[in-house]
Design an enzyme around this catalytic site. Structure first.
Site, PDB file in Angstrom:
ATOM      1  N   ARG A  74       0.856  -1.181   0.000  1.00 13.22           N
ATOM      2  CA  ARG A  74       0.000   0.000   0.000  1.00 13.22           C
ATOM      3  C   ARG A  74       0.896   1.236   0.000  1.00 13.22           C
ATOM      4  NH1 ARG A  74       0.055   1.151   5.537  1.00 13.22           N
ATOM      5  NH2 ARG A  74      -1.593   2.686   5.417  1.00 13.22           N
ATOM      6  N   ARG A  78      -2.311  10.795   2.293  1.00 15.19           N
ATOM      7  CA  ARG A  78      -3.033  11.477   3.358  1.00 15.19           C
ATOM      8  C   ARG A  78      -3.645  12.765   2.831  1.00 15.19           C
ATOM      9  NH1 ARG A  78       0.568  12.771   8.414  1.00 15.19           N
ATOM     10  NH2 ARG A  78       1.405  13.990   6.747  1.00 15.19           N
ATOM     11  N   ARG A 151      21.472  -3.148   1.199  1.00 19.93           N
ATOM     12  CA  ARG A 151      21.800  -1.854   0.615  1.00 19.93           C
ATOM     13  C   ARG A 151      22.490  -1.017   1.685  1.00 19.93           C
ATOM     14  NH1 ARG A 151      21.855  -0.897  -4.506  1.00 19.93           N
ATOM     15  NH2 ARG A 151      21.081   1.238  -4.296  1.00 19.93           N
ATOM     16  N   ARG A 182      18.922  12.236  -0.578  1.00 21.52           N
ATOM     17  CA  ARG A 182      18.504  13.190   0.450  1.00 21.52           C
ATOM     18  C   ARG A 182      19.654  14.145   0.750  1.00 21.52           C
ATOM     19  NH1 ARG A 182      15.751   9.869   5.352  1.00 21.52           N
ATOM     20  NH2 ARG A 182      17.849   9.084   5.728  1.00 21.52           N
ATOM     21  N   GLU A 202      23.268  12.234   0.717  1.00 21.04           N
ATOM     22  CA  GLU A 202      23.176  10.789   0.943  1.00 21.04           C
ATOM     23  C   GLU A 202      23.080  10.052  -0.397  1.00 21.04           C
ATOM     24  OE1 GLU A 202      20.669   9.759   4.391  1.00 21.04           O
ATOM     25  OE2 GLU A 202      19.726   8.316   3.065  1.00 21.04           O
ATOM     26  N   TYR A 250      13.205  -4.492   7.676  1.00 24.78           N
ATOM     27  CA  TYR A 250      13.355  -3.063   7.899  1.00 24.78           C
ATOM     28  C   TYR A 250      12.624  -2.639   9.166  1.00 24.78           C
ATOM     29  CZ  TYR A 250      13.705   1.823   7.774  1.00 24.78           C
ATOM     30  OH  TYR A 250      14.011   3.105   8.170  1.00 24.78           O
ATOM     31  N   ASP A 252      11.988   0.858  11.817  1.00 24.39           N
ATOM     32  CA  ASP A 252      12.253   2.221  12.262  1.00 24.39           C
ATOM     33  C   ASP A 252      12.641   2.162  13.739  1.00 24.39           C
ATOM     34  OD1 ASP A 252      11.999   3.924  10.071  1.00 24.39           O
ATOM     35  OD2 ASP A 252       9.813   3.860  10.152  1.00 24.39           O
TER      36      ASP A 252
HETATM   37  C1  LIG Z   1      20.440   6.089   6.758  1.00 24.13           C
HETATM   38  C2  LIG Z   1      19.413   5.657   7.762  1.00 24.13           C
HETATM   39  C3  LIG Z   1      18.461   6.567   8.208  1.00 24.13           C
HETATM   40  C4  LIG Z   1      17.495   6.173   9.134  1.00 24.13           C
HETATM   41  N1  LIG Z   1      16.585   7.111   9.540  1.00 24.13           N
HETATM   42  C5  LIG Z   1      15.638   6.751  10.433  1.00 24.13           C
HETATM   43  C6  LIG Z   1      14.663   7.711  10.889  1.00 24.13           C
HETATM   44  O1  LIG Z   1      14.654   8.881  10.457  1.00 24.13           O
HETATM   45  N2  LIG Z   1      13.737   7.313  11.779  1.00 24.13           N
HETATM   46  C7  LIG Z   1      13.709   6.040  12.280  1.00 24.13           C
HETATM   47  O2  LIG Z   1      12.861   5.736  13.103  1.00 24.13           O
HETATM   48  N3  LIG Z   1      14.636   5.120  11.895  1.00 24.13           N
HETATM   49  C8  LIG Z   1      15.580   5.436  10.982  1.00 24.13           C
HETATM   50  N4  LIG Z   1      16.506   4.498  10.574  1.00 24.13           N
HETATM   51  C9  LIG Z   1      16.405   3.129  11.091  1.00 24.13           C
HETATM   52  C10 LIG Z   1      17.165   2.930  12.417  1.00 24.13           C
HETATM   53  O3  LIG Z   1      18.513   3.259  12.224  1.00 24.13           O
HETATM   54  C11 LIG Z   1      16.980   1.467  12.802  1.00 24.13           C
HETATM   55  O4  LIG Z   1      15.626   1.241  13.094  1.00 24.13           O
HETATM   56  C12 LIG Z   1      17.751   1.033  14.031  1.00 24.13           C
HETATM   57  O5  LIG Z   1      19.082   1.430  14.001  1.00 24.13           O
HETATM   58  C13 LIG Z   1      17.668  -0.476  14.074  1.00 24.13           C
HETATM   59  O6  LIG Z   1      18.283  -0.968  15.209  1.00 24.13           O
HETATM   60  P1  LIG Z   1      18.942  -2.413  15.208  1.00 24.13           P
HETATM   61  O7  LIG Z   1      19.322  -2.690  16.623  1.00 24.13           O
HETATM   62  O8  LIG Z   1      18.077  -3.347  14.479  1.00 24.13           O
HETATM   63  O9  LIG Z   1      20.225  -2.294  14.286  1.00 24.13           O
HETATM   64  P2  LIG Z   1      21.521  -1.395  14.426  1.00 24.13           P
HETATM   65  O10 LIG Z   1      21.211  -0.060  15.004  1.00 24.13           O
HETATM   66  O11 LIG Z   1      22.186  -1.474  13.098  1.00 24.13           O
HETATM   67  O12 LIG Z   1      22.373  -2.200  15.510  1.00 24.13           O
HETATM   68  C14 LIG Z   1      23.066  -3.368  15.183  1.00 24.13           C
HETATM   69  C15 LIG Z   1      24.392  -3.306  15.937  1.00 24.13           C
HETATM   70  O13 LIG Z   1      25.050  -4.561  15.782  1.00 24.13           O
HETATM   71  C16 LIG Z   1      26.417  -4.293  15.596  1.00 24.13           C
HETATM   72  N5  LIG Z   1      27.051  -5.403  14.885  1.00 24.13           N
HETATM   73  C17 LIG Z   1      26.737  -5.878  13.649  1.00 24.13           C
HETATM   74  N6  LIG Z   1      27.575  -6.890  13.325  1.00 24.13           N
HETATM   75  C18 LIG Z   1      28.425  -7.046  14.368  1.00 24.13           C
HETATM   76  C19 LIG Z   1      29.529  -7.921  14.621  1.00 24.13           C
HETATM   77  N7  LIG Z   1      29.901  -8.835  13.734  1.00 24.13           N
HETATM   78  N8  LIG Z   1      30.206  -7.795  15.790  1.00 24.13           N
HETATM   79  C20 LIG Z   1      29.833  -6.860  16.702  1.00 24.13           C
HETATM   80  N9  LIG Z   1      28.784  -5.987  16.529  1.00 24.13           N
HETATM   81  C21 LIG Z   1      28.107  -6.094  15.362  1.00 24.13           C
HETATM   82  C22 LIG Z   1      26.444  -3.019  14.770  1.00 24.13           C
HETATM   83  O14 LIG Z   1      27.690  -2.366  14.889  1.00 24.13           O
HETATM   84  C23 LIG Z   1      25.317  -2.225  15.390  1.00 24.13           C
HETATM   85  O15 LIG Z   1      25.764  -1.432  16.465  1.00 24.13           O
HETATM   86  C24 LIG Z   1      17.476   4.857   9.632  1.00 24.13           C
HETATM   87  C25 LIG Z   1      18.429   3.942   9.182  1.00 24.13           C
HETATM   88  C26 LIG Z   1      19.385   4.322   8.253  1.00 24.13           C
HETATM   89  C27 LIG Z   1      20.409   3.315   7.778  1.00 24.13           C
END
Ligand SMILES: Cc1cc2nc3c(=O)[nH]c(=O)nc-3n(C[C@H](O)[C@H](O)[C@H](O)COP(=O)(O)OP(=O)(O)OC[C@H]3O[C@@H](n4cnc5c(N)ncnc54)[C@H](O)[C@@H]3O)c2cc1C
Length: 263
Positions: A74, A78, A151, A182, A202, A250, A252
């Protein structure tokens, strides 16, 4: 509604809805074969071409006609004059950015940065009864079924000699001809009043070893591969797989924080 007004000169939700409805009907797509057809069948040709096509192709590095239809279930449209991108009641980032928040959460907890789990895997598995693993799930299993695709984005950052470059923290560039998606102007996150400004462009690209994996490529092929890894992970009582890399999904920020409660 501001966008619809700029596009078609319409001033009421009813006029905007009937414009979209007309374009959907004119397209006559009943069984969308790809993302392009799916998007047009949902929101019509104008919105697809101006807001979705170029941005999606840059973000995914693939043509919309080559992306599967099911990626877009979807497209939220809005019909209000509120320009906020999300509908959430509260929107923002922590005061001072995320570092103070994370530092606070980890205060008093032994933490090692710049430490690759895989560089010393046996040691980490030995010292813990339970591991929360947030890295790449395919790497956890030594890529035994093959590599998942991700990506990534890179930023080109510059300091500009002006006080206010774009008047907003984030401006999206939806056209294909401009290769960045962006432009971030960091001062606007915290209402900065400095005489200069820091701006990051970006650029999305395919993930390769050595860069940071950011977004899972949730197409049919990769999702099927992930399911193979997930079956192994489900059978791993000492390891909790969490987050966008380990769950190949994915998220947030608000979703990932909520999700931690379920781990
Ligand atoms: C460019 C970008 C913009 C974004 N903008 C927004 C936004 O505006 N609003 C929003 O709500 N969300 C946004 N997000 C999404 C947000 O960043 C994620 O929701 C969030 O970081 C996810 O958390 P996570 O714990 O799943 O992963 P991560 O934050 O990626 O945490 C995973 C961790 O595991 C660690 N790790 C991975 N492999 C290893 C290894 N082998 N050994 C040790 N450590 C390791 C990494 O270093 C990292 O610290 C954005 C993401 C990106 C990429």
């Amino acid at each position: 509604m501001n966008t619809f007004y700029a596009l078609w000169g319409v001033k009421t939700p009813e006029e905007a809805m009937s414009q979209i409805e007309k374009q959907r009907k004119d397209a006559g797509i009943t069984a969308p074969k790809n993302l392009e057809e799916q998007a047009i069948s949902l929101v019509g040709k104008d919105i697809y071409e101006i807001l979705i096509k170029g941005y999606t192709e840059k973000q995914w590095g693939r043509k919309c006609t080559e992306l599967p239809a099911f990626i877009i279930q979807r497209l939220p449209v809005r019909f209000t004059f509120n320009n906020n991108y999300f509908n959430d009641i509260y929107q923002g980032i922590p005061v001072g950015g995320y570092n103070p928040l994370i530092n606070g959460l980890l205060s008093g907890v032994e933490t090692k940065c710049n430490t690759d789990f895989f560089a010393n895997r046996e040691y980490f598995e030995r010292i813990a009864d339970k591991t929360v693993f947030t890295g790449k799930i395919d790497e956890f299993y030594n890529y035994r079924f093959g590599k998942l695709e991700y990506r990534t984005v890179r930023w080109e950052t510059e300091v500009l000699d002006c006080e206010n470059y774009q008047g907003n923290a984030v401006v999206n560039y939806t056209e294909r001809e401009i290769s960045h998606t962006r432009v971030i102007e960091h001062k606007h996150f915290e209402f900065g009043a400095q005489p200069q400004t820091v701006v990051s462009k970006e650029y999305p690209s395919e993930w390769q070893a050595g860069s940071e994996p950011m977004y899972p490529v949730n197409d049919e092929k990769n999702n099927a591969l992930y399911q193979q890894y997930k079956r192994l992970a489900d059978d791993e009582p000492a390891v909790l797989f969490g987050g966008r890399l380990a769950e190949y999904k994915y998220y947030d920020m608000d979703e990932i924080i909520e999700n931690v409660g379920g781990l």
